[in-house]
Write a protein that holds these residues in place. Structure first.
Motif, PDB file in Angstrom:
ATOM      1  N   MET A   1      63.255  60.467  46.066  1.00  0.00           N
ATOM      2  CA  MET A   1      62.835  59.070  46.047  1.00  0.00           C
ATOM      3  C   MET A   1      63.816  58.087  46.377  1.00  0.00           C
TER       4      MET A   1
ATOM      5  N   ALA B   1      58.183  64.226  49.188  1.00  0.00           N
ATOM      6  CA  ALA B   1      57.709  62.828  49.221  1.00  0.00           C
ATOM      7  C   ALA B   1      56.249  62.806  49.389  1.00  0.00           C
TER       8      ALA B   1
ATOM      9  N   CYS C   1      54.518  63.483  46.190  1.00  0.00           N
ATOM     10  CA  CYS C   1      54.853  61.984  45.110  1.00  0.00           C
ATOM     11  C   CYS C   1      53.551  61.005  45.652  1.00  0.00           C
ATOM     12  N   ASP C   2      53.407  60.832  46.619  1.00  0.00           N
ATOM     13  CA  ASP C   2      52.768  59.903  47.232  1.00  0.00           C
ATOM     14  C   ASP C   2      51.122  60.115  47.034  1.00  0.00           C
TER      15      ASP C   2
ATOM     16  N   ALA D   1      50.429  59.940  43.276  1.00  0.00           N
ATOM     17  CA  ALA D   1      50.463  58.279  42.855  1.00  0.00           C
ATOM     18  C   ALA D   1      48.763  57.742  43.407  1.00  0.00           C
ATOM     19  N   ASN D   2      48.302  58.397  44.130  1.00  0.00           N
ATOM     20  CA  ASN D   2      46.988  57.950  44.519  1.00  0.00           C
ATOM     21  C   ASN D   2      45.701  58.912  44.367  1.00  0.00           C
ATOM     22  N   ALA D   3      46.221  59.999  43.315  1.00  0.00           N
ATOM     23  CA  ALA D   3      45.105  61.065  42.985  1.00  0.00           C
ATOM     24  C   ALA D   3      43.959  60.320  42.227  1.00  0.00           C
TER      25      ALA D   3
ATOM     26  N   ALA E   1      43.862  60.567  36.477  1.00  0.00           N
ATOM     27  CA  ALA E   1      44.936  59.698  35.937  1.00  0.00           C
ATOM     28  C   ALA E   1      45.936  60.084  35.458  1.00  0.00           C
TER      29      ALA E   1
ATOM     30  N   ARG F   1      48.544  60.365  38.420  1.00  0.00           N
ATOM     31  CA  ARG F   1      49.045  58.656  38.826  1.00  0.00           C
ATOM     32  C   ARG F   1      49.929  58.507  37.821  1.00  0.00           C
ATOM     33  N   ALA F   2      49.603  58.895  36.464  1.00  0.00           N
ATOM     34  CA  ALA F   2      50.504  58.609  35.494  1.00  0.00           C
ATOM     35  C   ALA F   2      51.950  59.254  35.718  1.00  0.00           C
TER      36      ALA F   2
ATOM     37  N   MET G   1      53.983  58.000  38.702  1.00  0.00           N
ATOM     38  CA  MET G   1      54.347  56.535  38.494  1.00  0.00           C
ATOM     39  C   MET G   1      55.502  56.595  37.239  1.00  0.00           C
TER      40      MET G   1
ATOM     41  N   LYS H   1      59.093  58.448  38.363  1.00  0.00           N
ATOM     42  CA  LYS H   1      59.697  57.616  39.294  1.00  0.00           C
ATOM     43  C   LYS H   1      60.247  56.520  38.623  1.00  0.00           C
ATOM     44  N   LYS H   2      59.578  55.892  37.582  1.00  0.00           N
ATOM     45  CA  LYS H   2      60.032  54.872  36.970  1.00  0.00           C
ATOM     46  C   LYS H   2      61.384  55.215  36.147  1.00  0.00           C
TER      47      LYS H   2
END
Lengths: 196, 520
Positions: free
Chosen positions: A71, A135, A138-139, A142-144, A147, A150-151, A154, A157-158
């Protein structure tokens, strides 16, 4: 010493001067790690579980550490190298240790699920992927369409990002100067007088 | 009972009892009134009741953190001043629900933005909930009072920020009227650290106003003290049971019981219904914990060619409410400064080098918040012994959010932005004004797709005349239990589309007057 390095060291020294009580849980991680010095932290990061990490397991640490590297590839940028910041200690003591037990249990399950996520498509765990594939994974999550994917992408990484950026030395290359009230000499107005 | 009077408000700090001060394993006190929570509603009720000579005990679950201990670091403030160390969210985990959890409550960590309750909602509450007592004429003196007591003033011209100046220019270009923020701040230091607590006590939070005033009037305040049960018998409030907990270890230090014929709940719209549900009280309507709303917000982050340095200044300077009433769109725009910690998770530029590149340009970014008036479709309750906030954004409300994001993006491009990042789970940016509709029309209301933040939970013990539909009567007393009152944002029958703090301040004053009035 470059101007950037000087500022980073000044910020580290500033943290070292703050009392443990000032930081409570969050600062405990930052302070203890910062006093190790950047070399100590870097060495600790090479261990299976670095000093100051108590909540996450070795396998969870491996996932978080890999996610941090993927990241935040700081090489070639102005950002403070992740090896000089106690990210894992901050994540462990400040974020994971303060979670209610049922949430922490869910997170631990999520970390395992995330690590195993690439197996169907890539044939490897997340921790075994090379940088580009990790990477990309992860992307993709994030756009899967799912849900939970995505959760997790996101949320994990947060957490890792918070644990890096919460450390004041990371602000220096951004040009952000942090706390100012004392630096600017602003006096406390204290309690307001009782209304008439 | 006789109230001990203290003549002077101290220049600084609060006289109170913390866990560290408690030596005995059990404490039993009697008072005229016990107040649960020390935030906006609780502090005001404490002062108003104590000022009338009542013996008052205030119990706050959170710690006492005096302002000289504030660090001006948001990440640390989250750990010390916020509910669940800043980790409170809905069950989906995609809406961060931020509340203060310290002495002074959310007033310590809010951005001090104040709005009177719009007449529109007072009239709606009268028509739909029988709150014919809360007319604009009745409420006006209460707003006047809190505005005087909390030094609520419109920002002076210098109380702005670099980002606000850019946004203001964008609004002018588009002919959209800006609203100038009103805040409960005296001689703002323009540090931009409202969300981490005001070190120099310029924000007129409860920590430096109503709480020291209440204590000066004889109120007794306990920090680190979580109420576990509200006591009642034969339909009358009798007091509370609580635990004093050492914040360092999480271990109970003492049991506390307060016998009081008046119980005032001000623990906030999440904790107040949880406490009532746990106590098995005031829920004949089945509405306790229901009707949760939270004003979900999304921030757009704009990149500029040059550094803006939008991190110090007034935390909020201006807003746009041209479209805030439901018929006009149902959204409010608010500027806010942003530190790197917040900026680090507001958008997703892409994993790896794109993220490093984005954060390296932090100085070039500003944000503009879209806040929506939402429907009361959520619920707070217990699941397997843990609290659960079940709330997802309603489809119609999501359309309001999209409309707000479009206006938001127009303003930012008019302000000179070169690119706008959306708060989605995946990387999504708008590269120019011509793309606004295409990109935002493509958004779908999906869980875990967006990075929502809420500062305004509300509605979980709603107020109204009908005991079958509401929890609290028009005087703030629960329908079911006499002398059990609610004075926090749980009361709001609908969301109001604006920051609700001044509404809570005014309602707390109004309800305190009802408590102090002679009882039939």
């Amino acid at each position: 010493m470059s101007d950037l390095n000087r500022k980073v060291h000044e910020a580290l020294a500033q943290i070292g001067r703050m009392t443990r009580r000032d930081f409570i849980r969050f600062g405990a991680a930052v302070t203890s790690a910062a006093t190790l010095g950047s070399l100590g932290v870097a060495n600790a990061a090479l261990a299976a579980l670095p000093e100051g990490v108590h909540v996450m397991t070795e396998s969870e640490h491996a996932v978080f550490a890999r996610l941090l590297a993927v990241m935040l590839p700081t090489e070639g940028s102005r950002l403070v190298p992740t090896t000089q910041v106690p990210v894992m200690q901050t994540l462990d003591a400040a974020l994971l240790a303060t979670m209610p037990p049922h949430l922490l249990e869910g997170l631990k399950g999520g970390v395992k699920y995330f690590d195993e996520g690439p197996i169907p498509r890539y044939g490897k765990r997340f921790t075994e992927l090379d940088d580009a594939a990790a990477a990309r994974f992860c992307d993709e999550w994030a756009n899967a369409p799912e849900a939970p994917h995505r959760a997790l992408a996101m949320g994990l990484k947060k957490l890792v990002g918070l644990a890096y950026w919460a450390n004041p030395p990371t602000w220096v290359p951004l040009g952000y100067d942090g706390p100012v009230t004392r630096k600017w000499g602003l006096k406390s107005l204290g309690n307001a007088p009782m209304p008439k | 009972m006789t109230q001990k009077m203290i003549a002077q408000v101290p220049r600084h700090g609060l006289k109170l009892t913390q866990a560290a001060d408690v030596k005995q394993p059990s404490i039993h006190l009697a008072a005229d009134a016990v107040i649960v929570g020390s935030g906006a509603g609780g502090a005001i009720a404490a002062y108003e009741l104590a000022a009338k000579g009542k013996t008052v005990v205030v119990l706050e679950a959170g710690p006492y953190v005096p302002s000289e201990k504030f660090t001006e670091m948001l990440a640390i403030a989250m750990g010390t001043l916020y509910q669940d160390h800043g980790g409170q969210s809905n069950t989906e985990g995609d809406i961060s629900i931020l509340q203060g959890a310290c002495v002074g409550g959310s007033t310590v960590v809010n951005a001090a933005l104040c709005f009177r309750t719009p007449d529109y909602y007072l009239q709606q509450w009268a028509q739909e909930f029988g709150l014919t007592n809360l007319t604009p004429e009745v409420m006006a003196p209460y707003f006047d009072k809190v505005e005087a007591n909390l030094h609520i003033r419109q920002n002076a011209p210098h109380e702005t920020s670099p980002g606000a100046e850019l946004i203001n220019a964008g609004l002018k270009k588009l002919g959209i009227p800006p609203g100038i923020a009103k805040r409960n701040i005296k001689e703002c230091g323009l540090t931009g650290f409202c969300f981490a607590g005001c070190v120099s006590d310029r924000k007129q939070s409860m920590l430096v106003t109503y709480l020291p005033w209440a204590v000066a009037k004889g109120a007794q305040l306990f920090a680190d003290t979580r109420v576990t049960k509200v006591l009642a018998d034969e339909g009358n409030a009798r007091g509370v049971e609580a635990e004093v907990v050492d914040p360092a270890t999480g271990r109970k230090k003492a049991d506390l019981r307060i016998d009081a014929p008046i119980v005032v709940l001000a623990a906030g719209p999440v904790q107040t219904p949880l406490l009532l549900l746990k106590s098995g009280l005031a829920n004949s309507s089945g509405q306790v914990g229901k009707n949760f709303a939270c004003h979900p917000t999304m921030s757009l982050t704009a990149e500029f060619d040059k550094p803006v340095d939008d991190f110090h200044g007034a935390t909020h300077s201006l807003y746009v409410d041209k479209y805030t009433l439901p018929e006009e769109g149902g959204y409010l725009l608010l500027n806010a400064v942003q530190d790197p910690v917040e900026a680090s998770f507001q958008v997703e530029p892409g994993t790896g080098k794109p993220y490093v590149s984005y954060m390296s340009r932090y100085r070039n970014t500003i944000r503009l918040i879209t806040l929506i008036h939402d429907k009361n479709v959520g619920e707070v309750g217990w699941t397997d012994g843990a609290k659960a906030i079940r709330y997802t954004v309603d489809d119609a409300d999501f359309e309001s959010m999209k409309a707000g994001l479009k206006t938001n993006a127009r303003v930012l491009f008019a302000a000179g932005a070169k690119r706008i990042h959306l708060p989605t789970s995946h990387a999504l940016a708008i590269e120019g004004p011509a793309e606004i509709h295409r990109v935002i029309d493509g958004l779908r209301n999906e869980p875990s797709r967006y990075r929502y933040t809420s500062f305004h939970p509300q509605g979980t013990c709603r107020m109204g005349a009908d005991p079958a539909r509401t929890v609290v009567n028009p005087k703030g007393e629960t329908h079911d239990v006499r002398r059990l009152y609610v004075v926090d944002a749980s009361l709001l029958p609908t969301s109001i589309g604006y920051n609700p703090s001044e509404t809570v301040y005014a309602l707390a004053h109004y309800i305190a007057d009802q408590i102090n009035a002679p009882q039939a």
